[in-house]
Design a protein around this motif. Structure first.
Motif, PDB file in Angstrom:
ATOM      1  N   GLY A  71      22.900  36.357  31.347  1.00  0.00           N
ATOM      2  CA  GLY A  71      21.580  35.746  31.344  1.00  0.00           C
ATOM      3  C   GLY A  71      21.590  34.457  32.116  1.00  0.00           C
ATOM      4  O   GLY A  71      22.641  33.966  32.525  1.00  0.00           O
ATOM      5  N   ILE A  72      20.428  33.909  32.331  1.00  0.00           N
ATOM      6  CA  ILE A  72      20.298  32.646  33.040  1.00  0.00           C
ATOM      7  C   ILE A  72      20.994  31.561  32.231  1.00  0.00           C
ATOM      8  O   ILE A  72      20.755  31.411  31.045  1.00  0.00           O
ATOM      9  CB  ILE A  72      18.819  32.307  33.284  1.00  0.00           C
ATOM     10  N   GLY A  73      21.871  30.839  32.859  1.00  0.00           N
ATOM     11  CA  GLY A  73      22.588  29.760  32.190  1.00  0.00           C
ATOM     12  C   GLY A  73      23.887  30.190  31.523  1.00  0.00           C
ATOM     13  O   GLY A  73      24.615  29.363  30.995  1.00  0.00           O
TER      14      GLY A  73
ATOM     15  N   ALA B 240      14.984  20.117  12.464  1.00  0.00           N
ATOM     16  CA  ALA B 240      15.237  20.539  13.847  1.00  0.00           C
ATOM     17  C   ALA B 240      16.038  19.493  14.602  1.00  0.00           C
ATOM     18  O   ALA B 240      17.019  19.811  15.285  1.00  0.00           O
ATOM     19  CB  ALA B 240      13.922  20.833  14.561  1.00  0.00           C
ATOM     20  N   LEU B 241      15.649  18.237  14.483  1.00  0.00           N
ATOM     21  CA  LEU B 241      16.377  17.159  15.162  1.00  0.00           C
ATOM     22  C   LEU B 241      17.803  17.018  14.632  1.00  0.00           C
ATOM     23  O   LEU B 241      18.742  16.802  15.395  1.00  0.00           O
ATOM     24  CB  LEU B 241      15.620  15.838  15.021  1.00  0.00           C
ATOM     25  N   MET B 242      17.978  17.139  13.321  1.00  0.00           N
ATOM     26  CA  MET B 242      19.316  17.019  12.737  1.00  0.00           C
ATOM     27  C   MET B 242      20.235  18.153  13.183  1.00  0.00           C
ATOM     28  O   MET B 242      21.428  17.947  13.394  1.00  0.00           O
ATOM     29  CB  MET B 242      19.236  16.997  11.214  1.00  0.00           C
ATOM     30  N   LEU B 243      19.692  19.357  13.335  1.00  0.00           N
ATOM     31  CA  LEU B 243      20.506  20.487  13.782  1.00  0.00           C
ATOM     32  C   LEU B 243      21.009  20.302  15.206  1.00  0.00           C
ATOM     33  O   LEU B 243      22.013  20.880  15.598  1.00  0.00           O
ATOM     34  CB  LEU B 243      19.717  21.794  13.674  1.00  0.00           C
ATOM     35  N   LEU B 244      20.309  19.487  15.968  1.00  0.00           N
ATOM     36  CA  LEU B 244      20.694  19.229  17.357  1.00  0.00           C
ATOM     37  C   LEU B 244      21.575  17.992  17.520  1.00  0.00           C
ATOM     38  O   LEU B 244      21.819  17.544  18.637  1.00  0.00           O
ATOM     39  CB  LEU B 244      19.439  19.099  18.222  1.00  0.00           C
ATOM     40  N   ASP B 245      22.080  17.465  16.415  1.00  0.00           N
ATOM     41  CA  ASP B 245      22.922  16.259  16.436  1.00  0.00           C
ATOM     42  C   ASP B 245      24.124  16.465  17.363  1.00  0.00           C
ATOM     43  O   ASP B 245      24.919  17.381  17.164  1.00  0.00           O
ATOM     44  CB  ASP B 245      23.406  15.959  15.013  1.00  0.00           C
TER      45      ASP B 245
ATOM     46  N   PRO C 277       4.657  27.005   8.493  1.00  0.00           N
ATOM     47  CA  PRO C 277       4.748  25.591   8.860  1.00  0.00           C
ATOM     48  C   PRO C 277       6.147  24.996   8.710  1.00  0.00           C
ATOM     49  O   PRO C 277       6.424  23.939   9.268  1.00  0.00           O
ATOM     50  CB  PRO C 277       3.758  24.904   7.909  1.00  0.00           C
ATOM     51  N   ASP C 278       7.038  25.671   8.001  1.00  0.00           N
ATOM     52  CA  ASP C 278       8.390  25.147   7.792  1.00  0.00           C
ATOM     53  C   ASP C 278       9.466  26.042   8.404  1.00  0.00           C
ATOM     54  O   ASP C 278      10.646  25.874   8.144  1.00  0.00           O
ATOM     55  CB  ASP C 278       8.645  24.967   6.286  1.00  0.00           C
ATOM     56  N   SER C 279       9.060  26.989   9.244  1.00  0.00           N
ATOM     57  CA  SER C 279       9.970  27.975   9.820  1.00  0.00           C
ATOM     58  C   SER C 279      10.660  27.466  11.082  1.00  0.00           C
ATOM     59  O   SER C 279      10.032  26.872  11.955  1.00  0.00           O
ATOM     60  CB  SER C 279       9.180  29.248  10.138  1.00  0.00           C
ATOM     61  N   LEU C 280      11.961  27.732  11.170  1.00  0.00           N
ATOM     62  CA  LEU C 280      12.757  27.434  12.362  1.00  0.00           C
ATOM     63  C   LEU C 280      13.579  28.669  12.710  1.00  0.00           C
ATOM     64  O   LEU C 280      13.977  29.432  11.825  1.00  0.00           O
ATOM     65  CB  LEU C 280      13.736  26.282  12.107  1.00  0.00           C
ATOM     66  N   TRP C 281      13.859  28.840  13.991  1.00  0.00           N
ATOM     67  CA  TRP C 281      14.764  29.880  14.467  1.00  0.00           C
ATOM     68  C   TRP C 281      15.867  29.200  15.256  1.00  0.00           C
ATOM     69  O   TRP C 281      15.601  28.345  16.097  1.00  0.00           O
ATOM     70  CB  TRP C 281      14.029  30.870  15.366  1.00  0.00           C
ATOM     71  N   VAL C 282      17.108  29.582  14.982  1.00  0.00           N
ATOM     72  CA  VAL C 282      18.253  29.034  15.702  1.00  0.00           C
ATOM     73  C   VAL C 282      18.928  30.184  16.441  1.00  0.00           C
ATOM     74  O   VAL C 282      19.283  31.195  15.844  1.00  0.00           O
ATOM     75  CB  VAL C 282      19.261  28.351  14.743  1.00  0.00           C
ATOM     76  N   THR C 283      19.073  30.019  17.753  1.00  0.00           N
ATOM     77  CA  THR C 283      19.722  31.018  18.598  1.00  0.00           C
ATOM     78  C   THR C 283      20.999  30.401  19.153  1.00  0.00           C
ATOM     79  O   THR C 283      20.969  29.309  19.721  1.00  0.00           O
ATOM     80  CB  THR C 283      18.794  31.434  19.759  1.00  0.00           C
TER      81      THR C 283
ATOM     82  N   CYS D 126      30.509  26.820  22.642  1.00  0.00           N
ATOM     83  CA  CYS D 126      29.122  27.274  22.516  1.00  0.00           C
ATOM     84  C   CYS D 126      28.447  27.208  23.886  1.00  0.00           C
ATOM     85  O   CYS D 126      28.382  26.149  24.497  1.00  0.00           O
ATOM     86  CB  CYS D 126      28.363  26.407  21.516  1.00  0.00           C
ATOM     87  N   HIS D 127      27.966  28.352  24.371  1.00  0.00           N
ATOM     88  CA  HIS D 127      27.252  28.408  25.647  1.00  0.00           C
ATOM     89  C   HIS D 127      25.788  28.012  25.491  1.00  0.00           C
ATOM     90  O   HIS D 127      25.170  27.505  26.423  1.00  0.00           O
ATOM     91  CB  HIS D 127      27.253  29.834  26.201  1.00  0.00           C
ATOM     92  N   HIS D 128      25.233  28.304  24.319  1.00  0.00           N
ATOM     93  CA  HIS D 128      23.780  28.218  24.157  1.00  0.00           C
ATOM     94  C   HIS D 128      23.473  27.927  22.684  1.00  0.00           C
ATOM     95  O   HIS D 128      23.943  28.636  21.803  1.00  0.00           O
ATOM     96  CB  HIS D 128      23.238  29.595  24.570  1.00  0.00           C
ATOM     97  N   TYR D 129      22.718  26.865  22.429  1.00  0.00           N
ATOM     98  CA  TYR D 129      22.314  26.527  21.060  1.00  0.00           C
ATOM     99  C   TYR D 129      20.888  26.017  21.148  1.00  0.00           C
ATOM    100  O   TYR D 129      20.630  24.953  21.704  1.00  0.00           O
ATOM    101  CB  TYR D 129      23.234  25.453  20.464  1.00  0.00           C
ATOM    102  N   VAL D 130      19.956  26.809  20.631  1.00  0.00           N
ATOM    103  CA  VAL D 130      18.534  26.465  20.736  1.00  0.00           C
ATOM    104  C   VAL D 130      17.917  26.482  19.351  1.00  0.00           C
ATOM    105  O   VAL D 130      18.100  27.429  18.591  1.00  0.00           O
ATOM    106  CB  VAL D 130      17.776  27.464  21.645  1.00  0.00           C
ATOM    107  N   VAL D 131      17.191  25.425  19.036  1.00  0.00           N
ATOM    108  CA  VAL D 131      16.417  25.363  17.795  1.00  0.00           C
ATOM    109  C   VAL D 131      14.957  25.457  18.209  1.00  0.00           C
ATOM    110  O   VAL D 131      14.492  24.695  19.049  1.00  0.00           O
ATOM    111  CB  VAL D 131      16.689  24.050  17.027  1.00  0.00           C
ATOM    112  N   ALA D 132      14.243  26.432  17.626  1.00  0.00           N
ATOM    113  CA  ALA D 132      12.839  26.658  17.987  1.00  0.00           C
ATOM    114  C   ALA D 132      11.965  26.609  16.743  1.00  0.00           C
ATOM    115  O   ALA D 132      12.379  27.037  15.662  1.00  0.00           O
ATOM    116  CB  ALA D 132      12.696  28.019  18.665  1.00  0.00           C
ATOM    117  N   LEU D 133      10.765  26.085  16.918  1.00  0.00           N
ATOM    118  CA  LEU D 133       9.790  26.080  15.829  1.00  0.00           C
ATOM    119  C   LEU D 133       9.243  27.493  15.663  1.00  0.00           C
ATOM    120  O   LEU D 133       8.843  28.125  16.641  1.00  0.00           O
ATOM    121  CB  LEU D 133       8.647  25.114  16.142  1.00  0.00           C
ATOM    122  N   GLY D 134       9.258  27.989  14.442  1.00  0.00           N
ATOM    123  CA  GLY D 134       8.721  29.320  14.178  1.00  0.00           C
ATOM    124  C   GLY D 134       7.208  29.294  14.124  1.00  0.00           C
ATOM    125  O   GLY D 134       6.601  28.292  13.752  1.00  0.00           O
TER     126      GLY D 134
END
Length: 133
Positions: free
Chosen positions: A130-132, A56-61, A81-87, A69-77
């Motif tokens: 949307g907001i933002g 997750a931290l590396m994806l946000l480098d 225990p190893d799931s991530l969602w990227v929007t 890119c207007h919006h890039y969010v990495v979320a814990l699924g």
């Protein structure tokens, strides 16, 4: 210029008896037209076992410059225990493709990509507003 009976102001627009003013309707139409080209992706990733937070931290480098890119969010699924969602929301599909090519050539995210055990489905969307955004 006096106020009409049954009207109120909303952010510089006059709402008459619950109906949108012509000015507001035109602004909303322009907004929809401008945003129609936006390109959105929602992707599920599974990190290598026990490496989700690191991925997750590396994806946000910040070195992975995301021009367009207007919006890039990495979320814990919550589905494992190893799931991530990227929007992601991009100004256009072309901007996203250019970024992918740039990343591929620069290898900035190569360490992060090595931590991805599986790529889940990617859902493509056409964001309107949307907001933002």
């Amino acid at each position: 210029m006096g106020r009409q009976v049954g009207s109120r102001r909303l952010g510089g627009y006059i709402l008459n008896e619950g109906k949108l003013s012509i000015r507001l309707r035109r602004s909303l139409f322009r907004l929809r037209a401008e945003r129609a080209a936006m390109y959105g992706l929602i992707t599920r990733l599974t990190a290598a076992s026990g490496r989700r937070n690191e991925l997750a931290l590396m994806l946000l480098d910040p070195a992975a410059n995301r021009r367009g890119c207007h919006h890039y969010v990495v979320a814990l699924g919550t589905d494992g225990p190893d799931s991530l969602w990227v929007t992601e929301i991009w100004i256009s599909e072309e901007a996203h493709r250019a970024w992918v090519a740039e990343i591929r050539d620069s290898e900035v995210l190569k360490p992060a990509l090595a931590l991805i055990a599986t790529w889940g489905d990617t859902i493509i969307t056409r964001p309107l507003a949307g907001i933002g955004l």
